[in-house]
Design an enzyme around this catalytic site. Structure first.
Site, short mmCIF file in Angstrom:
data_model
loop_
_atom_site.label_atom_id
_atom_site.label_comp_id
_atom_site.label_asym_id
_atom_site.label_seq_id
_atom_site.Cartn_x
_atom_site.Cartn_y
_atom_site.Cartn_z
N HIS A 243 1.71 -2.43 -5.61
CA HIS A 243 0.73 -1.45 -5.16
C HIS A 243 0.89 -0.11 -5.90
O HIS A 243 0.02 0.32 -6.65
CB HIS A 243 0.89 -1.18 -3.65
CG HIS A 243 0.86 -2.39 -2.78
ND1 HIS A 243 -0.28 -3.14 -2.55
CD2 HIS A 243 1.85 -2.98 -2.06
CE1 HIS A 243 0.00 -4.13 -1.73
NE2 HIS A 243 1.27 -4.06 -1.40
O1 RIB Z 1 -0.02 -0.90 1.80
C1 RIB Z 1 0.84 -0.73 0.70
C2 RIB Z 1 1.41 0.64 0.69
O2 RIB Z 1 2.18 0.84 1.87
C3 RIB Z 1 2.40 0.87 -0.48
O3 RIB Z 1 2.39 2.22 -0.84
C4 RIB Z 1 3.72 0.52 0.14
O4 RIB Z 1 4.81 1.18 -0.49
C5 RIB Z 1 3.54 1.05 1.52
O5 RIB Z 1 3.82 2.45 1.50
#
Ligand code: RIB
Ligand code: CA
Length: 313
Positions: A243
């Site tokens: 992500h």
């Molecule tokens: O949903 C994914 C996000 O939530 C990413 O930033 C992960 O690190 C969590 O913070």
């Protein structure tokens, strides 16, 4: 071209760690003015400890790290140990940090940096709940016009939610903060699950990290090995979705990404859909377009960039 000046606001988190490492490995592209931590994946004391661990792992120990808000603006903290493990950085066995946090609060660092740097030259890169950013904008509204851009990981539309049926974790943890940021008028680029779920660490990609043979390469392979089990179980995916590194990669190679400039609003009232990013992808309303919502990436190009840059550390 001079490197972009950035502040990384983060809740490490294995994927945050990879995003930070990519930034620190790319000084010709990004100048990390500082790292600010926020409560999210795990409580603030652990996200702050993990940020220090990651900087020491990278060898870049001159980047100032400031601890920020320890809870969302208007609700109890929700954490994600079920995804990231109890430390928030499960996977590799990394030593406790010797690097110290800076004195002072992350929100003050964000405000002071934006006021002191030339207007329009600093990009904010939130990788977790938007509590620090919203608090800074509320406490010092003048800074909004100083921000060059906000490039954040958060939200979802076609991919729907990962913490509730409709909400992505970062937005869900602090919907009020997200609402403030998305209504700030600042130029925002959003990396939602719609694109990050296409940045999957397949076995061959994980093998390439490990084949770097460096402490960073092996640690990243171990982090993503640990981190992938939640998504494999839930989505049947072929690997961990990276992500947060999508944010850093966008700063370096925006051409790897495609999206649309649309209206995005945050559900802050309904318990059923709290934290949903209501993205007008098809332009069916006349609501003001306030964000570039990224929907796709060249995943091979992304991993080639990431692996090459991690190999520098
Ligand atoms: O949903 C994914 C996000 O939530 C990413 O930033 C992960 O690190 C969590 O913070
Ligand atoms: Ca994060």
């Amino acid at each position: 071209m001079a490197p972009r000046k950035i502040i990384i606001d983060t809740d490490p988190g294995q994927d945050d760690a990879v995003a930070i490492l990519l930034a620190l490995a790319s000084p010709e592209d990004v100048d990390v003015l500082g790292i600010t931590t926020v409560a999210g994946n795990v409580p603030l004391d652990l996200t702050s400890k993990n940020a220090r661990i990651i900087c020491e792992l990278s060898g870049k120990v001159d980047v100032p790290i400031y601890a920020g808000c320890d809870r969302p603006l208007g609700r109890d903290l929700v954490t994600a140990e079920h995804v990231h493990g109890k430390t928030g950085l499960d996977g590799p066995d990394l030593p406790d940090p010797t690097l110290q946090l800076q004195d002072g609060h992350a929100v003050d660092f964000i405000i002071d940096t934006l006021r002191n740097e030339a207007p329009g030259t600093v990009t904010l890169c939130p990788l977790g709940p938007l509590t620090n950013i919203a608090t800074a904008l509320t406490r010092a509204p003048d800074i909004a016009e100083h921000v060059q851009q906000i490039v954040l990981m958060g939200g979802a539309y076609f991919e729907v939610g990962n913490i509730t049926p409709t909400a992505e974790f970062n937005i869900y943890v602090d919907p009020q903060a997200a609402d403030i940021v998305f209504k700030s008028g600042i130029d925002i680029v959003v990396m939602p699950l719609d694109v990050t779920h296409k940045a999957l660490v397949t076995k061959s990609r994980n093998d390439a990290f490990r084949a770097l043979g460096t402490s960073v390469g092996v640690a990243v392979a171990q982090m993503t090995d640990f981190f992938e089990r939640f998504d494999k179980e839930k989505y049947g995916s072929t690997g961990a979705p990276l992500h947060d590194p999508c944010v850093t990669a966008y700063l370096i190679r925006p051409d790897l990404f495609t999206g649309r400039h649309i209206n995005v609003e945050i559900e802050t009232e309904s318990e059923l859909t709290l934290g949903m990013t209501v993205a007008d992808w098809w332009g069916v309303t006349d609501r003001a377009r306030n964000a570039t919502f990224i929907g796709d990436l060249d995943s091979d190009g992304f991993f080639a960039l990431l692996t090459e840059r991690l190999g520098r550390l």
